[in-house]
Design a protein around this motif. Structure first.
Motif, short mmCIF file in Angstrom:
data_model
loop_
_atom_site.label_atom_id
_atom_site.label_comp_id
_atom_site.label_asym_id
_atom_site.label_seq_id
_atom_site.Cartn_x
_atom_site.Cartn_y
_atom_site.Cartn_z
N SER A 123 0.84 -1.21 0.00
CA SER A 123 0.00 0.00 0.00
C SER A 123 0.87 1.26 0.00
O SER A 123 0.50 2.28 -0.59
CB SER A 123 -0.96 0.00 1.19
N PHE B 110 -5.59 1.81 -1.25
CA PHE B 110 -6.04 1.76 0.14
C PHE B 110 -7.30 0.92 0.25
O PHE B 110 -7.48 0.16 1.21
CB PHE B 110 -6.30 3.16 0.67
N ALA C 121 -6.35 -2.75 0.04
CA ALA C 121 -5.73 -3.18 1.30
C ALA C 121 -6.80 -3.39 2.37
O ALA C 121 -6.78 -4.39 3.11
CB ALA C 121 -4.71 -2.14 1.76
N GLY C 122 -7.75 -2.47 2.46
CA GLY C 122 -8.82 -2.59 3.44
C GLY C 122 -9.67 -3.83 3.20
O GLY C 122 -10.07 -4.52 4.15
N SER D 291 -3.40 -5.23 11.51
CA SER D 291 -2.90 -4.12 10.70
C SER D 291 -2.20 -4.66 9.45
O SER D 291 -1.72 -5.80 9.44
CB SER D 291 -1.93 -3.26 11.52
N PRO D 292 -2.12 -3.87 8.39
CA PRO D 292 -1.49 -4.33 7.14
C PRO D 292 -0.05 -4.77 7.31
O PRO D 292 0.45 -5.61 6.54
CB PRO D 292 -1.60 -3.11 6.23
N ARG E 33 -3.15 7.35 4.65
CA ARG E 33 -3.15 5.95 4.22
C ARG E 33 -3.79 5.04 5.27
O ARG E 33 -4.72 4.28 4.94
CB ARG E 33 -1.73 5.47 3.91
N THR F 237 -7.37 3.13 4.77
CA THR F 237 -7.39 1.66 4.84
C THR F 237 -8.39 1.19 5.87
O THR F 237 -9.15 0.24 5.63
CB THR F 237 -5.99 1.13 5.18
N ASN F 238 -8.44 1.86 7.01
CA ASN F 238 -9.39 1.49 8.04
C ASN F 238 -10.83 1.70 7.56
O ASN F 238 -11.68 0.82 7.75
CB ASN F 238 -9.16 2.32 9.30
N ALA G 249 -11.67 -1.06 5.22
CA ALA G 249 -11.80 -2.35 5.90
C ALA G 249 -13.11 -2.44 6.65
O ALA G 249 -13.82 -3.46 6.58
CB ALA G 249 -10.62 -2.55 6.86
#
Length: 270
Positions: free
Chosen positions: A84, A91, A94-95, A159-160, A207, A211-212, A215
């Motif tokens: 990411s 993002f 990734a999420g 977490s990533p 970022r 991402t959060n 997700a």
């Protein structure tokens, strides 16, 4: 340091990872970290591996120069955080990967040897060295007793940076803080880590926040809930999550801010 260590391939707050035998790494805990702390993680990884989750296999333990280590399967591939950061994945992507992993965990029964949220918190508070004021500690335990117990499998650090993107798919590492709890606790950890902690140290604060958001939105979709319903389910657990973060001393400079948020969250429950 002596011993047949290969190249250093990673480092976290409590440990360092080194190449070991072919296809293996050793996770070597730093000086001062208790042996029981490392053994707990070894038991947790072994239990979730036996449950069929995408984690490295455990091959054994060792001691090098007085430091405890776990020998694990080597997972080849970049972290989701790295991908990411470089823009290889968005993002949103990734999420979505984090949300899918979270859903797979929460559909799996927690192994019986995994500590409950109540037991984990009580143990941590007994060794807090004054990080959490006693009035808050008592209120947090009372809050836990008031909430649904929950026996779900929670990683508590989704977490990533803990997701390794291997050729076989994403795999999850660092199971030190795993416990039995409602899924809302795990999602609360994700929210606090990515929206409150990571922006303070990230090269691009947006970022982790983006991402959060992705997700949480994807998890809500997968679970058939609205985003508002998911946020409402998480909200009672946020003071508990922030207390765990303070006890872990992950970002000491944020302790006063987190304590204030814990107090605010507890007042809202009165």
């Amino acid at each position: 340091m002596q011993g047949p260590l290969g190249e250093k391939i990673g480092e976290g707050a409590f440990s360092e990872a080194y190449a070991w035998a072919p296809g293996q790494v050793v996770k070597l805990f730093k000086a001062g970290v208790s042996r029981e702390f490392g053994r707990h993680e070894m038991r947790m990884i072994g239990a979730v591996f036996a449950a069929g989750l995408p984690v490295p296999e455990v091959f054994g333990e060792l001691t090098l120069d007085g430091r405890f280590g776990i020998v694990l399967e080597r997972l080849d591939g970049p972290t989701l955080l790295h991908l990411s950061r470089t823009g290889t994945v968005t993002f949103g992507q990734a999420g979505a990967i984090v949300a899918a992993l979270a859903m797979s965990l929460h559909k799996t029964s927690a192994p019986p040897e995994m500590p409950s949220m109540r037991d984990y918190m009580e143990t941590e508070l007994q060794h807090d060295d004054g990080k959490v004021p006693k009035r808050i500690a008592a209120d947090i335990l009372a809050l836990i007793d008031h909430l649904p117990i929950g026996n779900g499998l929670c990683h508590c650090d989704l977490s990533p940076g803990n997701v390794i993107m291997t050729a076989e798919g994403p795999k999850l590492v660092d199971w030190t803080f795993a416990m039995r709890a409602p899924a809302a606790l795990d999602l609360g950890f994700l929210h606090v880590i990515l929206s409150e902690l990571a922006p303070e140290i990230a090269d691009n604060p947006e970022r982790p926040r983006a991402t959060n958001a992705a997700a949480q939105s994807e998890y809500a979709r997968l679970s058939g809930m609205s985003f508002a319903e998911l946020a409402a389910a998480m909200e009672p657990y946020l003071p508990i999550v922030r207390t765990f973060v303070v006890l872990g001393d992950v970002v000491p400079s944020l302790r006063p801010q987190l304590i204030q948020r814990i107090e605010t969250g507890l007042r809202s429950k009165d």
